[in-house]
Design an enzyme around this catalytic site. Structure first.
Site, short mmCIF file in Angstrom:
data_model
loop_
_atom_site.label_atom_id
_atom_site.label_comp_id
_atom_site.label_asym_id
_atom_site.label_seq_id
_atom_site.Cartn_x
_atom_site.Cartn_y
_atom_site.Cartn_z
N ARG A 1 0.81 -1.29 -0.11
CA ARG A 1 -0.02 0.04 -0.05
C ARG A 1 0.73 1.05 0.03
NH1 ARG A 1 -3.33 -2.42 4.71
NH2 ARG A 1 -1.90 -4.11 4.20
N GLU B 1 5.18 -10.60 15.12
CA GLU B 1 4.47 -11.26 16.28
C GLU B 1 5.07 -12.69 16.53
OE1 GLU B 1 0.52 -10.94 16.55
OE2 GLU B 1 0.24 -11.73 18.42
P1 AMP Z 1 3.97 -2.46 11.78
O1 AMP Z 1 5.37 -3.13 11.40
O2 AMP Z 1 3.64 -3.46 13.22
O3 AMP Z 1 3.87 -1.04 12.29
O4 AMP Z 1 2.89 -2.91 10.82
C1 AMP Z 1 2.81 -2.05 9.75
C2 AMP Z 1 2.53 -2.97 8.44
O5 AMP Z 1 1.37 -3.87 8.69
C3 AMP Z 1 1.82 -1.74 7.39
O6 AMP Z 1 2.25 -2.17 6.29
C4 AMP Z 1 0.57 -2.05 7.38
O7 AMP Z 1 -0.32 -2.07 6.26
C5 AMP Z 1 0.12 -3.45 8.12
N1 AMP Z 1 -0.81 -3.25 9.45
C6 AMP Z 1 -0.42 -3.72 10.68
N2 AMP Z 1 -1.51 -3.59 11.28
C7 AMP Z 1 -2.61 -3.35 10.68
C8 AMP Z 1 -4.05 -2.90 11.07
N3 AMP Z 1 -4.56 -2.90 12.02
N4 AMP Z 1 -4.64 -2.53 9.73
C9 AMP Z 1 -4.23 -2.54 8.70
N5 AMP Z 1 -2.99 -2.87 8.23
C10 AMP Z 1 -2.04 -3.07 9.28
#
Ligand code: AMP
Length: 176
Positions: free
Chosen positions: A59, A96
């Site tokens: 995205r 995770e």
């Molecule tokens: P993080 O590495 O945990 O910051 O996760 C970010 C990535 O995971 C981004 O590319 C988001 O598109 C996706 N992502 C994580 N959590 C969500 C959520 N609750 N809704 C949509 N996309 C998420």
């Protein structure tokens, strides 16, 4: 901001129980919403010397490409492992359960280039932190990181700010 927030669709328990998935496809599909989101993402950097936007698959490609066009700079893709055709630099990050790797072409960023990182959402910040490391290992300087959505309770934006990155987000949702 409230108008833009209304264009985000929330899907409970996707992709697994307990996750509130913040779906931006409903925002992307709205002509005024898309235009406003791109303008607002780009706004703080209009007078900054951005050499390229680095967008995170997938995205971050849609949003980052449009932001790069707005700013009149180039676009660099950061992709999941094994997708880029030329020589790459990889960076592992923790999920995770287990680890994942994102990659950048080794010659995508020239030393000293000023890079803006773009993705749709920041949660733990693990993906964005890995992107920051890739840009820095490529010799680039991270000017900032921009996201449509922040999940502040998970702490990713704070993590990036603690790394010295200026973080720009358009809206926040409570919870996980
Ligand atoms: P993080 O590495 O945990 O910051 O996760 C970010 C990535 O995971 C981004 O590319 C988001 O598109 C996706 N992502 C994580 N959590 C969500 C959520 N609750 N809704 C949509 N996309 C998420």
């Amino acid at each position: 901001m409230e108008n833009l927030k209304r264009l985000i669709r929330t899907i409970p328990d996707y992709p697994k129980p307990g996750i509130m998935f913040r779906d931006i496809t409903t925002l992307l599909g709205d002509s005024q919403g898309l235009k406003a989101a791109i303008a607002r993402l780009a706004e703080p950097y209009r007078t900054e010397p951005v050499d390229a936007v680095a967008g995170i698959e997938a995205r971050g490609f849609i949003l980052g490409g449009a932001v790069a066009d707005r700013l009149g700079c180039g676009f660099v893709p950061i992709r999941k492992k094994g997708k880029l055709p030329w020589k790459t630099i990889g960076q592992e990050y923790t999920l995770e359960y287990g680890v994942d790797t994102i990659e950048i072409h080794e010659d995508a960023i020239k030393p000293g280039q000023r890079i803006l990182i773009v993705d749709d959402l920041i949660a733990t910040g693990g993906t964005a932190e890995a992107a920051v490391k890739l840009v820095r290992r490529s010799g680039g300087e991270v000017l900032g990181a921009a996201f449509v959505i922040d999940l502040p309770e998970i702490g990713g934006a704070k993590l990036l700010r603690d790394l010295g990155i200026a973080v720009h987000t358009l809206m926040a949702f409570e919870g996980h």
